[in-house]
Scaffold this motif. Sequence first.
Motif, PDB file in Angstrom:
ATOM      1  N   UNK A   1       0.746  -1.373   0.113  1.00 20.35           N
ATOM      2  CA  UNK A   1       0.163   0.033  -0.158  1.00 20.35           C
ATOM      3  C   UNK A   1       1.107   1.370  -0.022  1.00 20.35           C
ATOM      4  N   UNK A   2       0.714   2.626  -0.949  1.00 18.22           N
ATOM      5  CA  UNK A   2       1.212   3.595  -0.501  1.00 18.22           C
ATOM      6  C   UNK A   2       0.532   4.259  -1.227  1.00 18.22           C
ATOM      7  N   UNK A   3       1.436   5.415  -1.915  1.00 19.29           N
ATOM      8  CA  UNK A   3       0.124   6.870  -1.746  1.00 19.29           C
ATOM      9  C   UNK A   3       0.722   7.585  -2.564  1.00 19.29           C
ATOM     10  N   UNK A   4       0.454   8.099  -3.941  1.00 13.85           N
ATOM     11  CA  UNK A   4       0.740   9.212  -5.193  1.00 13.85           C
ATOM     12  C   UNK A   4       1.637  10.290  -4.697  1.00 13.85           C
ATOM     13  N   UNK A   5       1.021  10.823  -4.036  1.00 12.43           N
ATOM     14  CA  UNK A   5       1.127  12.507  -3.100  1.00 12.43           C
ATOM     15  C   UNK A   5       2.325  12.266  -2.300  1.00 12.43           C
ATOM     16  N   UNK A   6       3.411  12.165  -2.277  1.00 10.98           N
ATOM     17  CA  UNK A   6       3.883  11.842  -1.194  1.00 10.98           C
ATOM     18  C   UNK A   6       4.325  13.874  -0.549  1.00 10.98           C
ATOM     19  N   UNK A   7       3.928  14.621  -1.108  1.00 13.45           N
ATOM     20  CA  UNK A   7       3.496  15.761  -0.538  1.00 13.45           C
ATOM     21  C   UNK A   7       2.867  15.368   0.793  1.00 13.45           C
ATOM     22  N   UNK A   8       1.651  15.325   0.250  1.00  6.86           N
ATOM     23  CA  UNK A   8       0.382  14.971   1.088  1.00  6.86           C
ATOM     24  C   UNK A   8       0.756  13.758   2.365  1.00  6.86           C
ATOM     25  N   UNK A   9       1.105  12.779   2.163  1.00  6.72           N
ATOM     26  CA  UNK A   9       1.455  11.795   2.719  1.00  6.72           C
ATOM     27  C   UNK A   9       3.039  12.447   3.888  1.00  6.72           C
ATOM     28  N   UNK A  10       3.743  12.815   3.547  1.00  8.75           N
ATOM     29  CA  UNK A  10       4.833  14.027   5.094  1.00  8.75           C
ATOM     30  C   UNK A  10       3.959  14.870   5.073  1.00  8.75           C
ATOM     31  N   UNK A  11       3.246  15.470   5.084  1.00  6.11           N
ATOM     32  CA  UNK A  11       2.589  16.802   5.561  1.00  6.11           C
ATOM     33  C   UNK A  11       1.836  15.868   6.793  1.00  6.11           C
ATOM     34  N   UNK A  12       0.762  15.168   5.744  1.00  3.49           N
ATOM     35  CA  UNK A  12       0.007  14.241   6.751  1.00  3.49           C
ATOM     36  C   UNK A  12       0.865  13.563   8.457  1.00  3.49           C
ATOM     37  N   UNK A  13       2.461  13.726   8.121  1.00  2.00           N
ATOM     38  CA  UNK A  13       2.875  12.548   8.797  1.00  2.00           C
ATOM     39  C   UNK A  13       3.177  13.509  10.148  1.00  2.00           C
ATOM     40  N   UNK A  14       3.425  15.128   9.513  1.00  2.00           N
ATOM     41  CA  UNK A  14       4.225  15.964  10.376  1.00  2.00           C
ATOM     42  C   UNK A  14       2.993  16.086  11.395  1.00  2.00           C
ATOM     43  N   UNK A  15       1.622  16.597  10.762  1.00  6.22           N
ATOM     44  CA  UNK A  15       0.903  16.857  11.797  1.00  6.22           C
ATOM     45  C   UNK A  15       0.128  15.797  12.044  1.00  6.22           C
ATOM     46  N   UNK A  16       0.514  14.402  11.767  1.00  3.54           N
ATOM     47  CA  UNK A  16       0.731  13.660  12.815  1.00  3.54           C
ATOM     48  C   UNK A  16       1.251  13.891  14.264  1.00  3.54           C
ATOM     49  N   UNK A  17       2.454  14.257  14.479  1.00  2.00           N
ATOM     50  CA  UNK A  17       3.453  14.115  15.437  1.00  2.00           C
ATOM     51  C   UNK A  17       3.483  15.558  16.184  1.00  2.00           C
ATOM     52  N   UNK A  18       3.153  16.707  15.553  1.00  2.69           N
ATOM     53  CA  UNK A  18       3.153  17.843  16.021  1.00  2.69           C
ATOM     54  C   UNK A  18       0.988  18.076  17.160  1.00  2.69           C
ATOM     55  N   UNK A  19       0.323  16.486  16.818  1.00  3.78           N
ATOM     56  CA  UNK A  19      -1.046  16.865  17.148  1.00  3.78           C
ATOM     57  C   UNK A  19      -0.746  15.815  18.021  1.00  3.78           C
ATOM     58  N   UNK A  20      -0.036  14.724  17.905  1.00  2.00           N
ATOM     59  CA  UNK A  20       0.594  13.267  18.873  1.00  2.00           C
ATOM     60  C   UNK A  20      -0.921  12.806  18.732  1.00  2.00           C
ATOM     61  N   UNK A  21      -1.558  12.831  17.179  1.00  2.00           N
ATOM     62  CA  UNK A  21      -3.453  11.655  17.186  1.00  2.00           C
ATOM     63  C   UNK A  21      -3.108  11.640  15.771  1.00  2.00           C
ATOM     64  N   UNK A  22      -3.646  10.524  15.733  1.00  2.00           N
ATOM     65  CA  UNK A  22      -2.806   9.550  14.322  1.00  2.00           C
ATOM     66  C   UNK A  22      -4.201   9.114  13.628  1.00  2.00           C
ATOM     67  N   UNK A  23      -5.366   9.311  14.660  1.00  2.31           N
ATOM     68  CA  UNK A  23      -6.041   9.367  13.446  1.00  2.31           C
ATOM     69  C   UNK A  23      -7.419   9.979  14.132  1.00  2.31           C
TER      70      UNK A  23
ATOM     71  N   UNK B   1      13.311  16.456   9.318  1.00  2.00           N
ATOM     72  CA  UNK B   1      13.424  14.877  10.425  1.00  2.00           C
ATOM     73  C   UNK B   1      12.286  13.801   9.365  1.00  2.00           C
ATOM     74  N   UNK B   2      10.630  14.833   9.517  1.00  2.00           N
ATOM     75  CA  UNK B   2       9.970  13.394   8.903  1.00  2.00           C
ATOM     76  C   UNK B   2      10.189  13.330   7.002  1.00  2.00           C
ATOM     77  N   UNK B   3      10.249  14.829   6.498  1.00  2.46           N
ATOM     78  CA  UNK B   3      10.881  13.954   5.244  1.00  2.46           C
ATOM     79  C   UNK B   3      12.347  12.756   4.848  1.00  2.46           C
ATOM     80  N   UNK B   4      12.816  12.984   5.852  1.00  2.00           N
ATOM     81  CA  UNK B   4      13.894  11.725   5.481  1.00  2.00           C
ATOM     82  C   UNK B   4      12.947  10.369   6.145  1.00  2.00           C
ATOM     83  N   UNK B   5      12.594  10.656   7.089  1.00  2.00           N
ATOM     84  CA  UNK B   5      11.693   9.231   7.903  1.00  2.00           C
ATOM     85  C   UNK B   5      11.184   9.009   6.702  1.00  2.00           C
ATOM     86  N   UNK B   6      10.081   9.767   5.882  1.00  2.00           N
ATOM     87  CA  UNK B   6       9.264   9.258   5.522  1.00  2.00           C
ATOM     88  C   UNK B   6       9.484   8.890   4.223  1.00  2.00           C
TER      89      UNK B   6
END
Length: 215
Positions: free
Chosen positions: A111-133, A154-159
């Motif tokens: 399972x992948x995501x075409x929109x890598x920018x959106x994927x990274x942005x989503x992960x960054x927001x998750x980290x900042x809010x500590x909210x997975x879903x 950091x999140x860019x390199x992680x993803x």
Amino acid sequence: MINDIKQIPTDRSITIISSPRTGSTALCYRINPIIPCFFEIFNPIGNTEEFRQNFWSNYDADYLWSCKIFPQMVAKYQINNKPVIILGLLDQKLDPLLFDKLSNKSRVFVLKRKDIVGQITSHYIMNETNKTYYSADESIADYTVDINEDRIDYIVKLILNCNIQANKFVDYSEDLIYYEDIKDSLNNHRIQPTINPKNYNDVRQQVEKQLKRYV
């Protein structure tokens, strides 16, 4: 290519290999009523030894199961030019030839995501809010998140690394699934997509700017 979750065969057990923020949790919730899902069997948070033993006891039974794996959680090696997952530090008791074991007993999908920018942005927001879903009936007041270049970097390199690890399994999977192709069929009564901050577009623009340093 799978464009709807109804196209995922359910006559055998299922293993989903994904990187973060690709809709894997929502997909597991949709699969779960049809094939019981053990979700992240290698995630040490909330998954006890009893939980994993329960999975393996069902694994060899005449019983359909499903699970998901974030491949960055475990070490990967090549054996006979085929990727084999060898568990790192999470649980030394599991079979070192896990990928072969899972692929022999289940249909493996990546399972992948075409929109890598959106994927990274989503992960960054998750980290900042500590909210997975968010639960399906959850609502929150308007909010913003800080835009911190070091944390974004950091999140860019992680993803990017997580995506590289997931890509290693594409050639050995039954099919490739993109979040964007199935997201309309992921709606369920348990969870909803991330509730974005008011400054989402600003965060996304900064992510896109910093991503260009690496791709």
